[in-house]
Write an enzyme that holds these catalytic residues in place. Sequence first.
Site, PDB file in Angstrom:
ATOM      1  N   CYS A  53       0.830  -1.209   0.000  1.00 11.73           N
ATOM      2  CA  CYS A  53       0.000   0.000   0.000  1.00 11.73           C
ATOM      3  C   CYS A  53       0.864   1.259   0.000  1.00 11.73           C
ATOM      4  O   CYS A  53       1.693   1.457   0.901  1.00 11.73           O
ATOM      5  CB  CYS A  53      -0.936  -0.021   1.213  1.00 11.73           C
ATOM      6  N   CYS A  98       0.267   3.469   3.060  1.00  8.48           N
ATOM      7  CA  CYS A  98       0.910   2.906   4.252  1.00  8.48           C
ATOM      8  C   CYS A  98       2.388   3.274   4.297  1.00  8.48           C
ATOM      9  O   CYS A  98       2.926   3.596   5.362  1.00  8.48           O
ATOM     10  CB  CYS A  98       0.746   1.390   4.279  1.00  8.48           C
TER      11      CYS A  98
END
Length: 437
Positions: free
Chosen positions: A53, A56
């Site tokens: 991600c 993230c």
Amino acid sequence: MAAAGGWSRWLLWAAVVAHVVALGAGFVEDLDESFKENRKDDIWLVDFYAPWCGHCKKLEPVWNEVGIEMKNMGSPVKVGKMDATSFSSIASEFGVRGYPTIKLLKGDLAYNYRGPRTKDDIIEFANRVAGPLIRPLPSQHMFEHVQKRHRVLFVYVGGESPLKEKYIEVASELIVYTYFFSALEDVLPEYVTLPELPAVVVFKDGTYFVYDEYEDGDLSSWINRERFQGYLNVDGFTLYELGDTGKLVAIAVIDDKNSSVEHTRLKSVVQEVARDYRDHFHSDLTIPTIVVLNTSNQQYFLPDRHIENTEDMVQFINNILDGTAEAQGGDGLLQRIKRIIYDAKSTVMSVFKSSPLLGCFLFGLPLGVISIMCYGICTADTDGGVDEHEAAKKENCDQELTDEGSEEEQEEERNRRCTELSDGELKQKDIMEKKKD
């Protein structure tokens, strides 16, 4: 020599950055399956992430800073992170639906963080939720200190009562958004007049408003509406939270750094309407302009003429309320399909931008498998159709033969009839083609 000195400084800077990152990572615990059983004795602030991600990865250095700050201030809150793809069962149990997801786990309760992903905002959330639900204000000095720190301030005034029980219940639900306080009547400023006790009061926009059960309805809904200032700067997270209130939101699209007369005038108009017409309105863009959002159904309204003054703004909102203003957007089926397509496209692009190889693997492999399966199915159907046709022809030929004559005669007869059958099919095909011509 100068180049060597610059290179040395760069190496020193890189070493300092690496040390800070490593130090921050040391204050953030990597959590595994044992976390489920060991967490209940502590308060945890956890980042549920996915390795692929992009958001993230962007949060990771901020999260390390959060770990350092929480440790330095002696907070009882422990900071951790968990790979939600490796420990999907635990993440699912905590209700993780996307990445990154930030939660504060306190006993059996899990509080979602939905604010900006900055160090200060995350720490503010952790300290607010980890502390007591209702914070007492024992003196006027303390009240003034807290009021300076908070632009919106909820205070319960009075002793034990059913209203206080309801206030505590609402606080346990909405503590993720705002603070809740309690005080005696003599702690409040002299200008505050309460019609009766107990009472719930909100201080904001330079004044105060008292909760009235008969006019304002449910206490939770009232607090959820009143936790915003009348005029505030809106970002993506704040706008998302405003959607929970079901209110119409008038947005002045301006450049705060632009001090021109037009930008300043429009800003002052919206501020004046928010302040003076509160009771009346309780319920690709050119810049500057105004957008009104209906957060209950995701519709929005644009003025059909230039907003020059307060009267124009009031008339615009009245047109929305009486249904004469044209609504755009909404949550209809077509709009939902468009949003789904947009979200899917954004997700795919995000994966490819953050990790092209992983994107090719995630999306290319399934497409390749599906293509091979489709090719195999189509090929199998074609061959099977030819084989069945030939078998049917042979069976027809066999059925038309008699038992008379020798085996050689029967074989010659079979070949003759099958040849005639093929010739007949060809003639029929020629006739059909002539008809088409």
